[in-house]
Design an enzyme around this catalytic site. Structure first.
Site, mmCIF file in Angstrom:
data_model
loop_
_atom_site.group_PDB
_atom_site.id
_atom_site.type_symbol
_atom_site.label_atom_id
_atom_site.label_comp_id
_atom_site.label_asym_id
_atom_site.label_seq_id
_atom_site.Cartn_x
_atom_site.Cartn_y
_atom_site.Cartn_z
ATOM 1 N N LYS A 1 1.656 -0.804 15.012
ATOM 2 C CA LYS A 1 3.066 -0.738 15.419
ATOM 3 C C LYS A 1 3.572 -1.952 16.210
ATOM 4 C CE LYS A 1 4.476 2.856 13.586
ATOM 5 N NZ LYS A 1 4.138 2.158 12.360
ATOM 6 N N TYR B 1 -9.113 4.250 7.856
ATOM 7 C CA TYR B 1 -9.231 4.496 9.293
ATOM 8 C C TYR B 1 -10.287 5.585 9.453
ATOM 9 C CZ TYR B 1 -4.676 2.151 10.096
ATOM 10 O OH TYR B 1 -3.642 1.251 10.174
ATOM 11 N N PRO C 1 -3.673 -1.173 18.642
ATOM 12 C CA PRO C 1 -3.324 -1.506 17.256
ATOM 13 C C PRO C 1 -3.571 -0.403 16.226
ATOM 14 C CG PRO C 1 -5.265 -2.744 17.976
ATOM 15 C CD PRO C 1 -4.770 -2.004 19.164
ATOM 16 N N HIS D 1 0.840 -1.202 0.000
ATOM 17 C CA HIS D 1 0.000 0.000 0.000
ATOM 18 C C HIS D 1 0.871 1.247 0.000
ATOM 19 C CE1 HIS D 1 -3.955 -1.968 1.572
ATOM 20 N NE2 HIS D 1 -3.369 -2.675 0.630
#
Ligand code: RFL
Ligand code: PHB
Length: 394
Positions: free
Chosen positions: A299, A203, A295, A72
């Protein structure tokens, strides 16, 4: 039994470490309490930072990842019905992330480790750490959980045994400080048999709060929604999950999320946690044993691999030149990167979730943060650099 480095755990931290040590001629054995099948099938992380992809290739274990991962070049941020594409590749001089599930990484690490003649003892029981304040540490364990007690003698013990393992507890209470933040929300994650709905991760903070649209393969998608961490999963029917996903990911331009059969669902709590220092005598902690992040920044696995990069260099210097300096500074060096990972994960989590303990004022501030990323190059660049993985000496 004897080896140079005794590693508790065959998760990302423990297995990457075994490979990195092998590369510099240092022997190691992993002791793992779960079965190989369990390790290779537990659904966890999804995103690999740019340099972790490169590391997999350098270690000669990147072939399947290069063929099967989704690479991505950006992520989509969404709030109040509008989407913003964050051009990660453009903002970071060409860096990308890979969406390649953690259990697939583990399959590749395990297969390669065994083919190099490395030893991983699965299904161990009663793991106990001995003598870390002496020159002759050891790990006691039972094979097949209930076998006779055996001892793995080693020069150093590595606690790569996750958040609930015995590694951290072996550092005496008075020698460690723990920093923790528990969030008032959890994530409900699903796997669904559906085609891709969008070309990159979304997101979102919309309606009742956070949603994440991720992927696993062309036919299987991974999605998460914020929920109450104490919710019973039985209270979340498939219809309720889809209703919330549509509400939080929906736009007004006719885009529609494609539904599919949900074949896996579960709820995880969100926490931030750091243990300082990450070492005591001949014991060194790596990965989730020493630190946890929510999450939202993707990371956790990446920080675990960063720890063992530092540790393998320090152990390499110790064996090659009898230099103790890297080991003495292990914790200090790792914690500089870890606290930045903690900051980024906390920032993304706070900005993207709806917190009912917060005022409307604070919610407006989170939307202002998102709008700053949309409109200010420096803010966008900061998110992009953190997302692909900060440079090592930053
Ligand atoms: P692990 O993976 O927990 O491995 C520790 C291993 O130690 C074993 N063990 C023992 N073995 C022997 N004796 C004992 N007494 C033992 N006690 C425990 C355990 O069985 C286990 O196999 O820790 P490690 O290696 O530090 O790796 C950390 C990562 O697994 C974790 O940070 C990530 O999964 C977090 N995470 C994510 N990280 C990312 O970098 N990118 C992501 O996109 C991402 N998404 C996620 C995530 C974690 C999630 N969950 C389920 C918490 C998404 C989710 C939903
Ligand atoms: C996932 O696909 O599981 C995933 C992706 C991004 C995250 C967390 C989890 O930030």
């Amino acid at each position: 039994m004897r080896t140079q480095i005794g590693i508790i755990g065959a998760g990302p931290a423990g297995l990457f470490l075994a490979h990195l040590l092998h590369r510099v001629g240092i022997g190691a054995i992993n002791l793992e309490s779960r079965s190989r099948a369990d390790v290779e099938s537990t659904i966890r992380a999804g995103v690999l930072e740019h340099w972790v992809v490169e590391l997999m290739n350098e270690l000669g274990i990147g072939e399947r990842m290069m063929a099967e991962a989704h690479f991505h070049t950006g992520i989509t941020l969404q709030w109040n019905g509008a989407r913003h594409h964050l051009d990660i590749e453009g903002l970071t001089n060409g860096k990308r992330v890979a969406v390649y599930p953690q259990h697939e990484v583990l399959k590749d690490l395990i297969a390669a480790r065994l083919s190099h003649g490395g030893e991983i003892v699965f299904d161990v029981g009663d793991t106990a750490i001995r003598g870390i304040d002496t020159q002759t540490p050891a790990i006691a364990f039972r094979r097949d959980r209930t076998g006779d007690l055996e001892t793995l003698h080693c020069d150093y013990v590595i606690g790569a045994d996750g958040f609930h393992g015995p590694g951290r507890q072996a550092i005496p209470r008075g020698h460690r400080t723990e920093y923790q933040k528990v969030y008032p929300f959890g994530w409900l994650g699903i796997l669904t048999e559906a085609p891709l709905s969008w070309h990159e991760l979304i997101y979102a903070n919309q309606g009742d709060g956070f949603a994440l649209l991720s992927t696993r393969s062309p036919d299987v998608q991974r999605m998460y929604i914020q929920c109450d961490p104490t919710d019973d999963i039985a209270a979340w029917s498939d219809a309720r999950i889809w209703e919330q996903l549509h509400a939080r990911l929906g736009t007004s331009d006719g885009w529609a999320l494609t539904e599919g059969r949900i074949f896996q669902k579960g709820i995880i709590p969100l926490r931030s946690f750091v243990c300082e220092p990450m070492q005591y005598g001949r014991l060194f902690l790596a990965g989730d044993a020493a630190h946890i992040v929510p999450p939202t920044g993707a990371k956790g696995l990446n920080l675990a691999v960063a720890d063992v990069m530092v540790l393998s260099r320090a152990l390499g210097a110790r064996y090659a030149r009898n230099s103790q300096e890297g080991l003495d500074r292990y914790s200090e060096v790792c914690l500089r990167r870890i606290w930045k990972g903690e900051r980024f994960s906390w920032f993304m989590t706070t900005m993207l979730h709806r917190n009912h303990d917060e005022s409307d004022f604070e919610r407006r501030i989170h939307f202002a943060d998102l709008d700053l990323i949309r409109t200010l190059d420096a803010a966008a660049r900061s998110v992009a650099e953190n997302y692909v993985g900060l440079p090592f000496d930053a």
